[in-house]
Design a protein around this motif. Structure first.
Motif, PDB file in Angstrom:
ATOM      1  N   ILE A  19      11.421 -19.206   8.788  1.00  0.00           N
ATOM      2  CA  ILE A  19      12.341 -17.898   9.270  1.00  0.00           C
ATOM      3  C   ILE A  19      13.782 -18.212   8.585  1.00  0.00           C
ATOM      4  O   ILE A  19      14.335 -18.840   8.352  1.00  0.00           O
ATOM      5  N   LEU A  20      14.176 -16.872   8.403  1.00  0.00           N
ATOM      6  CA  LEU A  20      15.467 -16.523   7.562  1.00  0.00           C
ATOM      7  C   LEU A  20      16.600 -16.094   8.984  1.00  0.00           C
ATOM      8  O   LEU A  20      16.305 -15.193   9.467  1.00  0.00           O
ATOM      9  N   ASP A 128      25.461 -11.072  16.995  1.00  0.00           N
ATOM     10  CA  ASP A 128      25.781 -10.852  15.622  1.00  0.00           C
ATOM     11  C   ASP A 128      25.003 -11.358  14.523  1.00  0.00           C
ATOM     12  O   ASP A 128      25.397 -11.846  13.411  1.00  0.00           O
ATOM     13  N   GLY A 129      23.604 -11.701  14.972  1.00  0.00           N
ATOM     14  CA  GLY A 129      22.803 -12.187  13.736  1.00  0.00           C
ATOM     15  C   GLY A 129      21.413 -11.554  13.896  1.00  0.00           C
ATOM     16  O   GLY A 129      20.994 -10.719  14.618  1.00  0.00           O
ATOM     17  N   VAL A 130      20.501 -11.633  12.655  1.00  0.00           N
ATOM     18  CA  VAL A 130      19.214 -11.117  12.395  1.00  0.00           C
ATOM     19  C   VAL A 130      18.447 -12.416  12.157  1.00  0.00           C
ATOM     20  O   VAL A 130      18.720 -13.361  11.247  1.00  0.00           O
ATOM     21  N   LEU A 131      17.144 -12.174  12.661  1.00  0.00           N
ATOM     22  CA  LEU A 131      16.159 -13.323  12.218  1.00  0.00           C
ATOM     23  C   LEU A 131      14.855 -12.456  11.678  1.00  0.00           C
ATOM     24  O   LEU A 131      14.616 -11.363  11.966  1.00  0.00           O
ATOM     25  N   VAL A 132      14.435 -13.184  10.393  1.00  0.00           N
ATOM     26  CA  VAL A 132      13.496 -12.296   9.567  1.00  0.00           C
ATOM     27  C   VAL A 132      12.409 -13.338   9.299  1.00  0.00           C
ATOM     28  O   VAL A 132      12.684 -14.672   8.724  1.00  0.00           O
ATOM     29  N   ILE A 166      17.278 -20.967   5.876  1.00  0.00           N
ATOM     30  CA  ILE A 166      16.036 -20.812   6.198  1.00  0.00           C
ATOM     31  C   ILE A 166      15.447 -22.305   6.611  1.00  0.00           C
ATOM     32  O   ILE A 166      15.832 -23.201   6.275  1.00  0.00           O
ATOM     33  N   ALA A 167      14.630 -22.018   7.557  1.00  0.00           N
ATOM     34  CA  ALA A 167      13.999 -23.337   8.283  1.00  0.00           C
ATOM     35  C   ALA A 167      12.680 -22.873   8.967  1.00  0.00           C
ATOM     36  O   ALA A 167      12.371 -21.886   8.970  1.00  0.00           O
ATOM     37  N   ALA A 173      17.004 -22.649  11.907  1.00  0.00           N
ATOM     38  CA  ALA A 173      17.507 -21.699  10.994  1.00  0.00           C
ATOM     39  C   ALA A 173      18.953 -21.160  11.612  1.00  0.00           C
ATOM     40  O   ALA A 173      19.965 -20.963  10.828  1.00  0.00           O
ATOM     41  N   TRP A 174      18.867 -20.827  12.936  1.00  0.00           N
ATOM     42  CA  TRP A 174      20.282 -20.584  13.494  1.00  0.00           C
ATOM     43  C   TRP A 174      21.180 -21.443  13.300  1.00  0.00           C
ATOM     44  O   TRP A 174      22.420 -21.319  13.057  1.00  0.00           O
TER      45      TRP A 174
END
Length: 546
Positions: A19-20, A128-132, A166-167, A173-174
């Protein structure tokens, strides 16, 4: 830099989940700066919108509150959550601009869609975030380190400050993106407990009140919480673990339960993520070889665009609810006309007929060179319709077509229908809504005893002659006329809505009255003598019987 670099590579047969997490620490300010940077740069050339201390504020009941501050404002002492009056004591010259949470969310959605260049799907991590999800995709960029470099470079070119990590899990990851080193990577075989133990408990994405409780318990780092939740079972730690479980075991929300958040961070409990799916609005356009200036030619182009739009909608199995017509003039000015329909439609003649009234005030100038029609709101619509409705559409007598024509002519809020509302108060017993929408209330409608058909929008005060304060009315004056009461039925007592009104609101006693000339009225006494909620009761007339 990496947080930990232990263990060998992940098995190639089944890619390990990666996860990014991308954190836009100054999302609101960066968006405001990109929109107003040129104007601010005029005040101080060469430094842009960050030259002046500026804060984004939201109006509250206690005054303006700061939602975000730019670099100069942060240096001056302004902080998110601070009242504007307190910030002005530190910096009297601070500039203000209104915050726009809805615009920030729309901007974040676009960033999440654009971030799918690094993975097959992405999700919004509000605010205010994005997970990819980049599982099995890092090798396309030369490895995870180069992928993080590409993320940083891509957003830096767009003048957006970001931190990425990345985790194996979204929680880890957060935590690294917010509290870890720059461009941190947690390997699939790294010991997450050891690598993340020095991070604060705020890295668990908990509510503020839960963080306050943990700090009062002396739990400031993830290592402290892990040692209690999973540590050796000696007496002291076992008692602390049992107390922690008892305190948070009834918290259902993950953000209110540190134990659930810890399990999600470690990958012991799955954390569902909602991917964002791009929605492409149907759009058709014409780039004209020669600019047009006459209305007849514009109508012909609009008819062709409506036919093209119908074909696109039919292929998608949808119907248009909102249409936007854009006209590009030769001099660069853009004219936009919008329509919002009562029901989804795919009738080209209906679309052109509605736009005909909206094009009367169009000034073509030196000519219109591009015409674009876009369905910004579409709903699923079956490919086949009933024969009756199809015939009505062809002859222009359909109920949907009639309502749309009335709405275009009279305005978007002029065509409404009354629907019952579950309230025993007469003025709240009905509400208004668009004509073709289903009734929204799921509560059962109340049955009333002989309510009048005509109820005044606002009860009118009347003067009543009665034998005693709580007795029946005998004579009253309304609009300058004196009415002699010949028949009385009542009272019907109606109490106020205690869950909405103050405790000092008075009761109402309603009477159905007939005067000497046969006219019937619906009046009520507001209050009871000696109820302790005011002086003598007042009388009002609220309805008329036919």
């Amino acid at each position: 830099m990496d947080v930990c670099e232990r263990g060998g590579p992940a098995p190639r047969s089944r890619p390990t989940r990666r996860i990014l997490a991308i954190w836009f620490a100054r999302l609101s300010v960066d968006r405001w700066r990109l929109a107003h940077g040129s104007d601010s740069a005029k005040c101080n050339p060469g430094e842009g919108a960050d030259a002046l201390p500026t804060v984004l504020i939201t109006e509250t009941a206690h005054g303006p509150r700061i939602d975000a501050a730019n670099r100069a404002g942060h240096t001056a002492g302004a902080r998110a959550g601070m009242m504007l009056a307190d910030a002005r004591t530190l910096c009297p010259d601070i500039q203000t601009a209104p915050a726009d949470p809805a615009g920030d969310l729309d901007f974040l959605e676009k960033l999440a869609l654009w971030s799918q260049r690094w993975g097959p799907w992405s999700a919004i991590d509000q605010p205010d975030g994005v997970l990819v999800d980049i599982s099995g995709a890092a090798h396309l960029f030369g490895g995870e380190k180069r992928l993080l470099d590409d993320v940083e470079t891509a957003f830096a070119k767009r003048s957006l400050y970001s931190r990425a990590a990345i985790a194996p899990t979204a929680g880890a990851a957060w935590a690294l993106a917010h509290f870890g080193p720059a461009k941190a990577i947690l390997g699939p075989r790294d010991d997450a407990l050891q690598c993340l133990s020095d991070l604060p408990v705020s890295a668990l994405r908990l509510d503020q009140d839960v963080l306050t409780v943990l700090r009062r318990l002396g739990l400031k780092r993830l290592g402290d919480l892990v040692s209690i939740a999973t540590g050796p079972a000696d007496r002291a730690e076992a008692a602390a673990r049992d107390a922690l479980h008892r305190r948070f075991r009834n918290r259902k929300s993950p953000s209110a339960n540190p134990l659930v958040r810890l399990d999600q961070l470690m990958g012991r409990v799955p954390e569902p993520l909602l991917p964002i799916v791009p929605q492409h609005a149907p759009m058709v356009q014409r780039r004209l070889m020669e600019p047009i200036r006459h209305r007849s030619l514009l109508d012909k182009v609009l008819h062709d665009l409506a036919d093209d739009m119908v074909r696109q909608l039919e292929a998608r199995g949808e119907g248009a609810r909102r249409l936007e017509l854009g006209l590009w003039r030769v001099d660069g000015e853009v004219l936009v006309r919008r329509l919002e329909l009562a029901a989804a439609t795919r009738e080209a003649a209906h679309m052109t007929r509605l736009f005909a009234d909206r094009l009367e005030d169009i000034e073509a100038g030196f000519g219109i060179e591009t015409v674009r029609l876009r369905a910004s709101w579409a709903e699923p619509l079956d490919l086949s319709q009933g024969d009756v409705e199809q015939a009505a559409e062809r002859h222009g007598t359909s109920l949907n077509a009639c309502i749309d024509r009335l709405t275009v002519r009279l305005g978007p809020h002029a065509v409404r229908r009354p629907v019952p509302h579950a309230s025993h108060l007469p003025e709240r017993a009905q509400t208004w809504q668009p004509p073709l929408e289903p009734e929204r209330s799921s509560q059962p409608m109340l049955e009333f005893h002989e309510r009048p058909l005509k109820i005044l929008d606002k009860p009118e005060s009347i003067a009543v002659l009665y034998s005693s304060p709580d007795g029946l009315p005998q004579r009253f004056r309304w609009r300058g006329n004196v009415c002699e009461v010949s028949r009385v039925e009542g009272p019907e007592r109606i109490a106020p809505e205690w869950w909405r009104e103050k405790s000092t609101v008075r009761l109402r006693d309603y009477y159905r009255i007939e005067d000497s000339e046969g006219r019937r009225y619906w009046i009520y006494r507001h209050g009871i003598a000696g109820d302790g909620r005011g002086g003598m009761p007042n009388w009002y007339l609220q309805g008329l019987y036919s």
